[in-house]
Design a protein around this motif. Structure first.
Motif, short mmCIF file in Angstrom:
data_model
loop_
_atom_site.label_atom_id
_atom_site.label_comp_id
_atom_site.label_asym_id
_atom_site.label_seq_id
_atom_site.Cartn_x
_atom_site.Cartn_y
_atom_site.Cartn_z
N VAL A 78 28.71 24.45 42.75
CA VAL A 78 28.92 23.04 43.15
C VAL A 78 30.18 22.82 44.00
N MET A 79 31.29 23.41 43.59
CA MET A 79 32.56 23.14 44.28
C MET A 79 32.58 23.76 45.69
N GLY A 80 32.24 25.04 45.76
CA GLY A 80 32.28 25.72 47.05
C GLY A 80 31.28 25.14 48.04
N GLY B 150 40.79 28.39 45.65
CA GLY B 150 40.65 26.98 45.27
C GLY B 150 40.17 26.78 43.84
N GLY B 151 40.05 27.87 43.09
CA GLY B 151 39.61 27.77 41.70
C GLY B 151 40.75 27.32 40.80
N ASN B 152 40.42 27.10 39.54
CA ASN B 152 41.44 26.66 38.58
C ASN B 152 42.16 27.86 37.98
N ALA B 153 42.94 28.56 38.79
CA ALA B 153 43.65 29.74 38.32
C ALA B 153 44.92 29.33 37.55
N GLY C 292 45.37 24.06 44.24
CA GLY C 292 44.74 23.18 43.26
C GLY C 292 43.85 22.21 43.99
N ILE C 293 42.63 22.04 43.49
CA ILE C 293 41.71 21.07 44.08
C ILE C 293 41.20 20.18 42.96
N SER C 294 41.41 18.87 43.09
CA SER C 294 40.94 17.96 42.04
C SER C 294 39.98 16.93 42.60
N GLY C 295 39.06 16.52 41.76
CA GLY C 295 38.12 15.48 42.16
C GLY C 295 36.69 15.83 41.82
N GLY C 296 36.50 17.00 41.21
CA GLY C 296 35.16 17.40 40.82
C GLY C 296 34.28 17.61 42.04
N GLU C 297 32.97 17.62 41.83
CA GLU C 297 32.09 17.93 42.95
C GLU C 297 32.02 16.80 43.97
N HIS D 211 29.28 32.26 52.21
CA HIS D 211 28.86 33.50 51.54
C HIS D 211 28.87 33.29 50.03
N ASN D 212 27.94 33.94 49.37
CA ASN D 212 27.90 33.90 47.91
C ASN D 212 27.38 35.23 47.41
N ARG D 213 27.89 35.67 46.23
CA ARG D 213 27.44 36.94 45.68
C ARG D 213 25.92 37.00 45.64
N THR D 214 25.31 35.94 45.10
CA THR D 214 23.86 35.86 45.08
C THR D 214 23.41 35.13 46.33
N ALA D 215 22.75 35.84 47.23
CA ALA D 215 22.47 35.29 48.57
C ALA D 215 21.57 34.06 48.55
N ALA D 216 20.81 33.89 47.47
CA ALA D 216 19.91 32.74 47.40
C ALA D 216 20.66 31.41 47.56
N ARG D 217 21.88 31.35 47.00
CA ARG D 217 22.68 30.12 47.10
C ARG D 217 23.06 29.83 48.55
N THR D 218 23.39 30.88 49.29
CA THR D 218 23.78 30.72 50.69
C THR D 218 22.60 30.16 51.48
N MET E 230 35.92 30.22 46.08
CA MET E 230 35.61 29.17 45.10
C MET E 230 34.73 29.74 44.00
N VAL E 231 35.24 30.73 43.29
CA VAL E 231 34.44 31.32 42.21
C VAL E 231 35.09 31.05 40.87
N LYS E 232 34.42 31.44 39.82
CA LYS E 232 34.92 31.29 38.46
C LYS E 232 36.33 31.87 38.37
N ALA E 233 37.23 31.11 37.73
CA ALA E 233 38.61 31.56 37.62
C ALA E 233 38.70 32.76 36.67
P1 NDP Z 1 31.76 28.17 38.63
O1 NDP Z 1 33.11 28.13 38.04
O2 NDP Z 1 30.60 27.85 37.76
O3 NDP Z 1 31.53 29.61 39.31
C1 NDP Z 1 30.31 29.97 39.88
C2 NDP Z 1 30.53 30.72 41.16
O4 NDP Z 1 31.33 31.89 40.92
C3 NDP Z 1 29.23 31.20 41.77
O5 NDP Z 1 29.32 31.11 43.16
C4 NDP Z 1 29.17 32.65 41.31
O6 NDP Z 1 28.37 33.46 42.12
C5 NDP Z 1 30.61 33.04 41.45
N1 NDP Z 1 30.97 34.23 40.70
C6 NDP Z 1 31.14 34.34 39.36
N2 NDP Z 1 31.50 35.61 39.05
C7 NDP Z 1 31.58 36.30 40.20
C8 NDP Z 1 31.90 37.64 40.54
N3 NDP Z 1 32.26 38.51 39.59
N4 NDP Z 1 31.88 38.01 41.84
C9 NDP Z 1 31.54 37.12 42.79
N5 NDP Z 1 31.22 35.84 42.53
C10 NDP Z 1 31.24 35.42 41.25
O7 NDP Z 1 31.71 27.23 39.94
P2 NDP Z 1 32.30 25.79 40.23
O8 NDP Z 1 31.82 25.45 41.59
O9 NDP Z 1 32.07 24.85 39.12
O10 NDP Z 1 33.88 26.03 40.30
C11 NDP Z 1 34.46 26.95 41.20
C12 NDP Z 1 35.95 26.99 40.92
O11 NDP Z 1 36.51 25.70 41.13
C13 NDP Z 1 36.29 27.37 39.47
O12 NDP Z 1 37.44 28.16 39.46
C14 NDP Z 1 36.57 26.05 38.82
O13 NDP Z 1 37.45 26.16 37.73
C15 NDP Z 1 37.20 25.27 39.97
N6 NDP Z 1 37.08 23.82 39.89
C16 NDP Z 1 35.94 23.23 39.44
C17 NDP Z 1 35.84 21.86 39.36
C18 NDP Z 1 34.59 21.22 38.91
O14 NDP Z 1 34.58 19.99 38.78
N7 NDP Z 1 33.54 21.96 38.66
C19 NDP Z 1 36.96 20.98 39.77
C20 NDP Z 1 38.07 21.69 40.30
C21 NDP Z 1 38.13 23.05 40.32
P3 NDP Z 1 26.80 33.66 41.77
O15 NDP Z 1 26.09 32.49 42.40
O16 NDP Z 1 26.46 34.94 42.44
O17 NDP Z 1 26.67 33.70 40.28
#
Ligand code: NDP
Length: 473
Positions: A12-14, A100-103, A126-131, A31-38, A73-76
């Protein structure tokens, strides 16, 4: 064609951040690890701007103009390290990786140092505001080198929220500063939400109002000095009726709050820095208490006070004052932590600028932040916001009501830890003498920890086990 910037991680965020960039006319590689999302992104939203989809990291990096700007923008946590390890070898000195993740800011400091050795700028952001914010304009808190901000700032400011024409984005400071400030933002958010929850609870159980009536009270508050996103959505949630049962929505939701960890980090960091953030801590603990279903079930029959609701026509106004005063304390504590972190890590953070970029896009956006900005403009080095003219006057005006609300809560047995700790902090700071003198005496008695005196310099110890004479230590 080359892309001005690239986003990898299209959940959602990316995805929304990439769309925001494209909508502003910036060609963006995706780009995304799983190409279907792209593929899905380009199929659904390709018409919004120029997207350059890439299936492999190599393809992705090759499509970026130089110096490259790459947003992760991946999982922290571990996933972020995995993605950095995958992309960094493909980059050249001068390129920039934005996380841009919540590291956690300590992770950002570690990553920044490691990448700096290879000449790559690592920009913990830091990015705030949700999706919704990511799509329509978030509040953006970038750390990293000043040089990287020159290349990134204009792009980030372009897609950030704007208030009075000012972008809600500025360079926060080196290495982990951006993620640190985002962490404290979330801690303040916890505190703000807890205070609002306590206000609701008291209006319900002390004043005997129904959720729909309380929604009206919040709507009224939202036209005044408490005007904010959180107050606005509180009214919406309280006014909502559950379709299945016809009951107030708030009565059919399980009363166990969850958390992702940034509030806890704020408190852990405050403990390390020695900064009192009771308001944030109580907010984290309140969620924790709510989740202990076993403790709560076991304690349900403990006796409470005999008195129930205390009808008082002016009670809602008193709660408004208690809320405003406690909110001032919550923000004062949060900004204290930012200043302490800034001093500890040499970040030189401009507190007024942080208040400015939180005015739009983020969850704690509020009219109130203009007051904080003004307070830091009037005195950039003030040790606490409480003594700012406006806030001191508001606290003075609120204090009788505030004390009444805390006393009422205690009397009728409704927990109000946020209000209570905020008031205790206020009274502690104002106190002429604190009982810490007694604590020092006890420490000297049992552990010879020594004490200082009010009337002479030096450290002293009293021979408690002997004739109780005082010696210089
Ligand atoms: P998620 O935190 O749910 O992460 C999912 C993404 O991470 C997918 O694109 C996934 O790829 C990718 N991913 C996970 N593991 C790996 C890996 N090992 N290698 C490559 N890619 C990987 O996504 P969100 O969009 O919710 O959040 C993204 C970041 O933004 C997070 O750090 C989150 O904390 C932060 N954030 C989120 C907010 C929100 O409201 N949701 C607000 C502010 C910040 P795949 O599709 O291949 O699984």
């Amino acid at each position: 064609e080359t892309a001005r910037i690239g986003v990898t991680g299209l959940a959602v965020m990316g995805r929304n951040l990439a769309r925001n960039l494209a909508r502003h006319g910036h060609p963006v590689a995706v780009h995304n690890r799983t190409a279907a999302r792209t593929k899905a992104l380009v199929e659904e939203f390709g018409g919004e701007g120029t997207f350059l989809p890439a299936e492999t990291p190599e393809q992705f990096v090759a499509s970026l103009e130089r110096p490259r700007r790459l947003v992760i923008m991946v999982k922290a946590g571990a996933p972020t390290d995995a993605v950095i390890d995958e992309f960094a070898p493909l980059l050249e000195p001068g390129d920039m990786i934005v996380d841009g993740g919540n590291a956690h800011f300590a992770d950002t400091r570690r990553r920044e140092a490691a990448l700096r050795e290879r000449g790559i700028h690592f920009v913990g952001t830091g990015i705030s505001g949700g999706e919704e914010g990511a799509l329509h304009g978030p509040s953006i808190m970038p750390g990293g080198s000043a040089e990287s901000y020159e290349a990134l700032g204009p792009l980030l400011e372009d897609i950030a929220a704007k208030v009075d024409g000012t972008p809600c984005c500025t360079h926060v400071g080196p290495d982990g500063a951006g993620h640190f400030v985002k962490m404290v933002h979330n801690g303040i958010e916890y505190s703000d939400m807890q205070l609002i929850a306590e206000s609701y609870d008291l209006l319900r159980h002390a004043a005997g109002l129904a959720p729909a009536e309380i929604a009206e009270v919040f709507r009224t508050w939202n036209t005044g000095r408490l005007e904010s996103y959180l107050i606005e959505i509180t009214a919406e949630v309280l006014a909502h009726t559950d379709a299945a049962t016809g009951k107030p929505f708030v009565d059919v939701v399980l009363d166990q709050a969850e958390q992702k960890g940034t509030g806890r980090w704020t408190v852990q960091t405050a403990l390390d820095l020695g900064v009192p953030v009771g308001g944030i801590a109580e907010a984290v603990f309140a969620r924790s208490v709510s989740g202990h279903a076993d403790l709560r079930a076991a304690s349900r029959n403990l006796p409470g006070p005999a008195r129930g609701a205390v009808a008082d026509a002016g009670f809602a106004d008193k709660v408004e004052k208690a809320l405003y005063a406690s909110k001032i304390v919550a923000y004062a504590q949060g900004f204290h932590e930012i200043q302490a972190g800034s001093a500890e890590y040499g970040w030189n953070i401009d507190s007024g600028a942080m208040a400015t970029i939180w005015r739009g896009g983020c969850i704690i956006r509020a009219r109130f932040l203009d007051r904080i900005r003004a307070a830091y403009e009037a005195d950039p080095s003030t040790p606490t916001l409480l003594t700012d003219d406006h806030f001191a006057e508001a606290l003075g005006d609120a204090q009788d009501a505030w004390r009444d609300v805390v006393a009422t809560a205690a009397r009728i047995g409704v927990p109000a830890p946020g209000f209570a700790t905020a008031l205790a902090y206020y009274d502690s700071l104002r106190a002429d003498r604190l009982p810490a003198a007694l604590t020092q005496g006890q420490r000297d008695f049992f552990g010879a920890h020594t004490y200082r005196r009010v009337d002479r310099d030096g450290s002293f110890h009293t021979l408690w086990g002997g004739d109780r004479t005082e010696v210089t230590s």
